[in-house]
Design a protein around this motif. Structure first.
Motif, PDB file in Angstrom:
ATOM      1  N   VAL A  92      14.487   6.356  15.523  1.00  0.00           N
ATOM      2  CA  VAL A  92      14.052   7.722  15.820  1.00  0.00           C
ATOM      3  C   VAL A  92      13.180   8.207  14.664  1.00  0.00           C
ATOM      4  CG1 VAL A  92      14.776  10.084  16.287  1.00  0.00           C
ATOM      5  CG2 VAL A  92      16.211   8.159  17.035  1.00  0.00           C
ATOM      6  N   MET A  93      12.010   8.744  14.984  1.00  0.00           N
ATOM      7  CA  MET A  93      11.183   9.383  13.967  1.00  0.00           C
ATOM      8  C   MET A  93      11.391  10.886  14.079  1.00  0.00           C
ATOM      9  SD  MET A  93       9.025   8.933  11.485  1.00  0.00           S
ATOM     10  CE  MET A  93       8.100   7.396  11.680  1.00  0.00           C
ATOM     11  N   ALA A  94      11.831  11.485  12.975  1.00  0.00           N
ATOM     12  CA  ALA A  94      12.131  12.919  12.972  1.00  0.00           C
ATOM     13  C   ALA A  94      11.185  13.633  12.022  1.00  0.00           C
ATOM     14  CB  ALA A  94      13.571  13.153  12.541  1.00  0.00           C
ATOM     15  N   MET A  95      10.612  14.706  12.516  1.00  0.00           N
ATOM     16  CA  MET A  95       9.782  15.572  11.678  1.00  0.00           C
ATOM     17  C   MET A  95      10.552  16.871  11.467  1.00  0.00           C
ATOM     18  SD  MET A  95       5.919  17.010  12.330  1.00  0.00           S
ATOM     19  CE  MET A  95       5.301  15.337  12.548  1.00  0.00           C
ATOM     20  N   VAL A  96      10.754  17.246  10.206  1.00  0.00           N
ATOM     21  CA  VAL A  96      11.597  18.391   9.862  1.00  0.00           C
ATOM     22  C   VAL A  96      10.736  19.408   9.127  1.00  0.00           C
ATOM     23  CG1 VAL A  96      13.652  19.160   8.645  1.00  0.00           C
ATOM     24  CG2 VAL A  96      13.598  16.870   9.648  1.00  0.00           C
ATOM     25  N   ILE A 146      15.679   6.506   6.347  1.00  0.00           N
ATOM     26  CA  ILE A 146      14.550   6.146   5.492  1.00  0.00           C
ATOM     27  C   ILE A 146      13.610   7.351   5.548  1.00  0.00           C
ATOM     28  CG2 ILE A 146      12.782   4.435   4.993  1.00  0.00           C
ATOM     29  CD1 ILE A 146      14.214   2.592   7.044  1.00  0.00           C
ATOM     30  N   TYR A 147      13.248   7.926   4.408  1.00  0.00           N
ATOM     31  CA  TYR A 147      12.501   9.174   4.454  1.00  0.00           C
ATOM     32  C   TYR A 147      11.413   9.198   3.384  1.00  0.00           C
ATOM     33  CZ  TYR A 147      16.186  10.231   1.021  1.00  0.00           C
ATOM     34  OH  TYR A 147      17.065  10.211  -0.025  1.00  0.00           O
ATOM     35  N   ASN A 148      10.526  10.211   3.504  1.00  0.00           N
ATOM     36  CA  ASN A 148       9.390  10.305   2.594  1.00  0.00           C
ATOM     37  C   ASN A 148       9.658  11.325   1.484  1.00  0.00           C
ATOM     38  OD1 ASN A 148       9.132  12.745   3.879  1.00  0.00           O
ATOM     39  ND2 ASN A 148       7.183  12.287   4.865  1.00  0.00           N
ATOM     40  N   ASP A 149       8.656  11.508   0.606  1.00  0.00           N
ATOM     41  CA  ASP A 149       8.819  12.381  -0.555  1.00  0.00           C
ATOM     42  C   ASP A 149       9.101  13.824  -0.136  1.00  0.00           C
ATOM     43  OD1 ASP A 149       8.374  10.442  -2.610  1.00  0.00           O
ATOM     44  OD2 ASP A 149       6.258  10.448  -2.095  1.00  0.00           O
ATOM     45  N   ALA A 150       8.404  14.311   0.886  1.00  0.00           N
ATOM     46  CA  ALA A 150       8.591  15.702   1.311  1.00  0.00           C
ATOM     47  C   ALA A 150      10.021  15.919   1.805  1.00  0.00           C
ATOM     48  CB  ALA A 150       7.582  16.060   2.411  1.00  0.00           C
ATOM     49  N   TYR A 151      10.583  14.926   2.507  1.00  0.00           N
ATOM     50  CA  TYR A 151      11.961  15.068   2.995  1.00  0.00           C
ATOM     51  C   TYR A 151      12.949  15.054   1.834  1.00  0.00           C
ATOM     52  CZ  TYR A 151      16.068  14.437   5.961  1.00  0.00           C
ATOM     53  OH  TYR A 151      17.273  14.603   6.592  1.00  0.00           O
ATOM     54  N   SER A 152      12.644  14.303   0.759  1.00  0.00           N
ATOM     55  CA  SER A 152      13.559  14.256  -0.386  1.00  0.00           C
ATOM     56  C   SER A 152      13.710  15.637  -1.002  1.00  0.00           C
ATOM     57  CB  SER A 152      13.057  13.258  -1.435  1.00  0.00           C
ATOM     58  OG  SER A 152      11.871  13.718  -2.064  1.00  0.00           O
ATOM     59  N   GLU A 153      12.611  16.426  -1.003  1.00  0.00           N
ATOM     60  CA  GLU A 153      12.713  17.802  -1.504  1.00  0.00           C
ATOM     61  C   GLU A 153      13.555  18.649  -0.563  1.00  0.00           C
ATOM     62  OE1 GLU A 153       8.853  19.375  -2.165  1.00  0.00           O
ATOM     63  OE2 GLU A 153       8.219  17.761  -3.506  1.00  0.00           O
ATOM     64  N   PHE A 154      13.387  18.467   0.737  1.00  0.00           N
ATOM     65  CA  PHE A 154      14.192  19.217   1.704  1.00  0.00           C
ATOM     66  C   PHE A 154      15.683  18.905   1.556  1.00  0.00           C
ATOM     67  CE2 PHE A 154      16.470  18.684   5.744  1.00  0.00           C
ATOM     68  CZ  PHE A 154      16.535  19.995   6.172  1.00  0.00           C
ATOM     69  N   ALA A 155      16.030  17.643   1.226  1.00  0.00           N
ATOM     70  CA  ALA A 155      17.435  17.213   1.161  1.00  0.00           C
ATOM     71  C   ALA A 155      18.179  17.823  -0.004  1.00  0.00           C
ATOM     72  CB  ALA A 155      17.503  15.681   1.076  1.00  0.00           C
ATOM     73  N   ALA A 186       2.974   8.320   4.312  1.00  0.00           N
ATOM     74  CA  ALA A 186       1.659   8.929   4.109  1.00  0.00           C
ATOM     75  C   ALA A 186       1.621  10.378   4.573  1.00  0.00           C
ATOM     76  CB  ALA A 186       0.593   8.110   4.846  1.00  0.00           C
ATOM     77  N   SER A 187       2.663  10.830   5.266  1.00  0.00           N
ATOM     78  CA  SER A 187       2.653  12.182   5.826  1.00  0.00           C
ATOM     79  C   SER A 187       3.058  13.207   4.767  1.00  0.00           C
ATOM     80  CB  SER A 187       3.614  12.267   7.013  1.00  0.00           C
ATOM     81  OG  SER A 187       3.729  13.614   7.448  1.00  0.00           O
ATOM     82  N   PRO A 188       2.347  14.343   4.702  1.00  0.00           N
ATOM     83  CA  PRO A 188       2.745  15.412   3.776  1.00  0.00           C
ATOM     84  C   PRO A 188       3.913  16.235   4.316  1.00  0.00           C
ATOM     85  CG  PRO A 188       0.784  16.076   4.987  1.00  0.00           C
ATOM     86  CD  PRO A 188       1.081  14.669   5.418  1.00  0.00           C
ATOM     87  N   LEU A 189       4.227  16.080   5.598  1.00  0.00           N
ATOM     88  CA  LEU A 189       5.333  16.821   6.189  1.00  0.00           C
ATOM     89  C   LEU A 189       6.644  16.060   5.974  1.00  0.00           C
ATOM     90  CD1 LEU A 189       3.729  17.897   9.580  1.00  0.00           C
ATOM     91  CD2 LEU A 189       4.077  19.300   7.551  1.00  0.00           C
ATOM     92  N   PRO A 190       7.774  16.765   5.881  1.00  0.00           N
ATOM     93  CA  PRO A 190       9.065  16.093   5.734  1.00  0.00           C
ATOM     94  C   PRO A 190       9.377  15.256   6.969  1.00  0.00           C
ATOM     95  CG  PRO A 190       9.253  18.417   5.164  1.00  0.00           C
ATOM     96  CD  PRO A 190       7.933  18.235   5.827  1.00  0.00           C
ATOM     97  N   MET A 191       9.546  13.941   6.783  1.00  0.00           N
ATOM     98  CA  MET A 191       9.839  13.054   7.899  1.00  0.00           C
ATOM     99  C   MET A 191      10.931  12.078   7.487  1.00  0.00           C
ATOM    100  SD  MET A 191       6.004  12.215   9.369  1.00  0.00           S
ATOM    101  CE  MET A 191       6.652  11.417  10.843  1.00  0.00           C
ATOM    102  N   VAL A 192      11.765  11.727   8.472  1.00  0.00           N
ATOM    103  CA  VAL A 192      12.843  10.780   8.211  1.00  0.00           C
ATOM    104  C   VAL A 192      12.963   9.842   9.409  1.00  0.00           C
ATOM    105  CG1 VAL A 192      14.559  12.428   9.083  1.00  0.00           C
ATOM    106  CG2 VAL A 192      15.301  10.510   7.678  1.00  0.00           C
ATOM    107  N   GLY A 248       0.803  -1.216   0.000  1.00  0.00           N
ATOM    108  CA  GLY A 248       0.000   0.000   0.000  1.00  0.00           C
ATOM    109  C   GLY A 248       0.837   1.267   0.000  1.00  0.00           C
ATOM    110  N   TRP A 249       2.143   1.103   0.076  1.00  0.00           N
ATOM    111  CA  TRP A 249       3.017   2.285   0.027  1.00  0.00           C
ATOM    112  C   TRP A 249       2.898   2.918  -1.348  1.00  0.00           C
ATOM    113  CZ3 TRP A 249       8.266   0.161   2.299  1.00  0.00           C
ATOM    114  CH2 TRP A 249       8.063  -0.215   3.638  1.00  0.00           C
ATOM    115  N   SER A 250       2.879   4.247  -1.414  1.00  0.00           N
ATOM    116  CA  SER A 250       2.800   4.933  -2.700  1.00  0.00           C
ATOM    117  C   SER A 250       3.743   6.122  -2.697  1.00  0.00           C
ATOM    118  CB  SER A 250       1.362   5.382  -2.976  1.00  0.00           C
ATOM    119  OG  SER A 250       0.933   6.301  -1.983  1.00  0.00           O
ATOM    120  N   GLY A 251       4.090   6.569  -3.906  1.00  0.00           N
ATOM    121  CA  GLY A 251       4.978   7.719  -4.032  1.00  0.00           C
ATOM    122  C   GLY A 251       6.359   7.305  -4.500  1.00  0.00           C
ATOM    123  N   GLU A 252       7.123   8.310  -4.899  1.00  0.00           N
ATOM    124  CA  GLU A 252       8.469   8.051  -5.428  1.00  0.00           C
ATOM    125  C   GLU A 252       9.347   7.362  -4.389  1.00  0.00           C
ATOM    126  OE1 GLU A 252      12.510  10.463  -6.729  1.00  0.00           O
ATOM    127  OE2 GLU A 252      10.604  11.550  -6.561  1.00  0.00           O
TER     128      GLU A 252
END
Length: 703
Positions: A148-152, A66-75, A50-56, A12-16
């Protein structure tokens, strides 16, 4: 794979980033293959994706990322290389901060920061970043903290916006202060308020006197036609346009116009104010003030009487625009050639370093073989000529690191006098003139002396070894008209001029004079890099160069350098560092295997303990694994995630700091700002000989 889908729901994971996580070879990490992950880890990753906020997610003691799409833009440019990397290796410039985060959360604690300021190298260059950071532990299947779950949340724009708002408030207060001062100085001619809704104009006594309202007129209801009748007929349209623009757009109202006095003369005023709106966005009030600007406008009108007529001014502006466009085209052409030239010089210097290093080693190994020594000497001389050619290429490309200092033209002339006479010969006369009180400039003295010497030798050749060269300097202020299209701003400059009495150049030759490898000399008598090198040095120093010539009238080259208001640096003597070897441990980081091999052998012959790394990624891993070194000797330009500047940043924050010596054939401004090295940055340019290497290593280690 059925276990993975049932336990983690990764189907069920989706996104780049979900695709990248599936494709990544996790068996290379302590997490193991994806289908062996714990249920808690899989669930946490699903929540994060699933989070729209940058998380790693930082998993395990190393903090595998391991991070989500929003964090990839931040990186930024570090994505996708951060995926699966230990956090200290992924962000080495903040390694200590991230280690504290991982240790705290794996011990069960939480951390949060508001507008935390960090310096990150997301795209290869340092940038100030502000963030809201939230860290909390993530339990493994046994209920113990496993990651550790980090919200950036980046707040850089908010912080900068707040600072701009504060600046605007300060400016507003300053404006109020200026109004108060104007009131005290008597420059304020009155204030007014136009009630737009009811079309009623009111003002104070000074406003009424300025527009010659009759005595006894009510200040709460001033007839507008009286004020309009006092405005100069030529200014009516301008005032109305400014009022309408302010009412339509909300822009500040600032109009300069003339008001008739009782004696029929006119007074220049500045009306300043703005339209205020109600909640529906409709114009409500229009307050403002009148300021006396008569003296300024009178001075401006007096100055205009001495300007040329409108037709001549338009013609001059058109001609200046054509000249500026041509200069811009020429500058863009030279800039394009310079970019290509700098890349060629970099590769050329690497080749020269391999040749030079092995020649010096051969000479050391055969000290008693005269034939070898003779051939090596001839080969090294050829390498030095190649290095000089490469240096000229980098000068033209504006890629050479400069070491500027404060000096005056007179100091340059004094140090050049004897050298010029020897280089030019007795049949060439050199006249030097400089102002009695010369302005100071901030330039690389050695490069300026080389530029003048180069121009003087060109002048000697143009005069066929017999004639007069005028070397002069003067203080000059350049206006906007002159600077248009030349890449410099109006202001004070020092002009250094070299003029000869030679045969001059035709226009087609003059148009190509600064192009590299263009020469009118016979084959074998010139490389065509002299003027190109001077051009690059002057532009890199923030200046401008002009050349004028005509057949039969000689040539004149003018160098313009911005005036510096810094005080003259005190003369200091740097103690010579004896080029002896040592026992310290040196880490050589170089991606070119041949260059690395020769450097390692040279250092080991001097007694140093040498470790090697093929790139900065390997070097950083060695250092993080606990390898202790006294000096990092690293190439500037290397492939890989970790850059040479990352190594330097890590070394700088160690206790005690680790010394760093850079080497390169072309820095690409990675370690310099506008190709000027900071005082604490040490660079050994390729190609270098053993003495230069040893001397520089000892200097940096002792520093």
């Amino acid at each position: 794979m059925q276990f993975l889908e049932d336990s983690h729901g990764c189907c069920g994971w989706s996104g780049e980033m979900a695709e990248r996580i599936r494709a990544f070879d996790w068996s290379r990490t302590e997490l193991g293959p994806l289908d062996t992950w714990s249920k808690s880890l899989g669930s946490s990753v699903q929540l994060m994706l699933a989070s729209p906020l940058p998380m790693v997610m930082l998993w395990g003691r190393p903090g595998y990322m391991i991070y989500n799409d929003a964090y990839s833009e931040f990186a930024g440019g570090r994505h996708p290389y951060l995926l699966g990397a230990p956090v200290e290796l992924g962000w080495p410039e903040v390694a200590e901060f991230n280690r504290h985060v991982v240790d705290t959360c794996l011990a069960g604690g939480t951390l949060s920061y508001r507008n935390k300021e960090l310096v990150l190298l997301r795209n290869g260059i340092p940038e100030d970043v502000w963030m809201d950071l939230y860290y909390s532990p993530v339990a493994d299947d046994e209920g113990k903290p496993g990651g550790v779950m980090a919200m950036v949340v980046e707040t850089t724009e908010l912080v900068i916006s707040e600072r701009l708002r504060q600046t605007a408030e300060d400016a507003y207060r300053a404006d109020n202060e200026r109004v108060r001062l104007a009131l005290n100085a008597g420059a304020l001619l009155g204030s007014f308020v136009w009630d737009v809704k009811n079309n009623v104009l009111s003002g104070d006594e000074r406003f009424a006197r300025t527009f010659s309202y009759p005595p006894g007129q009510s200040l709460e209801n001033l007839p507008q036609e009286v004020a309009e009748a006092r405005i100069h007929p030529d200014d009516h349209v301008l005032v109305q346009e400014q009022v309408q623009q302010s009412m339509q757009t909300g822009a500040p109202f600032n109009a300069e116009y003339r008001v008739m006095r009782p004696d029929s003369s006119y007074l220049w005023v500045l009306a300043s104010g703005g339209c205020e709106f109600n909640e529906q966005g409709e114009p409500l009030r229009f307050p403002g003030v009148l300021i006396d600007i008569n003296e300024r406008k009178t001075a401006e009108e007096s100055l205009l009487k001495f300007t040329r007529n409108l037709e001549q001014r338009v013609a001059d502006e058109v001609e200046a625009r054509l000249v500026a466009e041509e200069q811009l085209r020429q500058s863009q052409k030279l800039e394009s050639i310079g970019g290509l030239t700098g890349g060629v010089a970099h590769d050329f210097n690497n080749l020269l370093q391999v040749i030079a290093g092995n020649l010096h080693l051969l000479a050391r190994h055969e000290p008693d073989n005269a034939n070898v020594q003779r051939r090596v000497g001839a080969s090294i001389a050829a390498v030095e000529r190649g290095a000089k050619l490469s240096s000229q290429l980098l000068a033209f490309a504006r890629r050479q690191p400069l070491s500027p200092a404060i000096c005056t033209p007179q100091q340059i002339f004094d140090s050049l006098g004897e050298l010029l006479q020897r280089a030019l010969g007795e049949t060439v006369l050199v006249h030097m003139t400089a102002p009695a009180e010369p302005w100071r400039v901030f330039v690389d003295r050695n490069q300026l002396e080389n530029a003048i010497l180069n121009l003087a030798i060109n002048a000697r050749d143009a005069m066929k070894g017999d004639g007069t060269i005028d070397l002069s300097a003067d203080n000059i202020s350049l206006d906007r008209e002159f600077c248009a299209g030349r890449g410099i701003v109006a202001g004070d400059y020092v002009r250094v001029c070299v003029a000869d009495t030679g045969g001059g150049m035709p226009s087609q030759v003059l148009a190509q004079a600064f192009e590299p490898f263009f020469t009118t000399k016979p084959e074998g008598q010139g490389t065509g890099l002299g003027l190109s090198m001077v051009f690059g040095f002057v532009k890199q120093s923030g200046g401008h160069i002009e050349i004028s010539s005509a057949v039969g009238q000689g040539t004149r080259v003018e160098l313009y350098f911005p005036r510096s208001l810094r005080s003259m640096d005190e003369e200091t003597t740097t103690p010579d560092v004896q080029p002896r070897g040592g026992h310290e441990r040196v880490l050589v980081v170089e991606d070119n295997e041949a260059v690395r091999a020769s450097s390692v052998e040279l250092l080991r012959e001097e007694g140093y303990q040498v470790l090697t790394a093929a790139n900065a990624d390997v070097a950083m891993q060695m250092l993080l694994d606990g390898v202790e070194v006294d000096l990092i000797f690293t190439d500037v330009v290397m492939p890989g995630l970790i850059k040479s500047t990352d190594l330097a940043a890590w070394a700088k924050v160690q206790n005690p700091p680790v010394a760093v010596l850079f080497t390169s054939g072309h820095t690409r401004d990675i370690i310099s700002r506008n190709h000027q090295l900071s005082p604490d940055t040490h660079l050994l340019s390729k190609p270098y000989d053993p003495q230069a290497l040893t001397r520089m290593v000892r200097t940096v280690l002792k520093g």
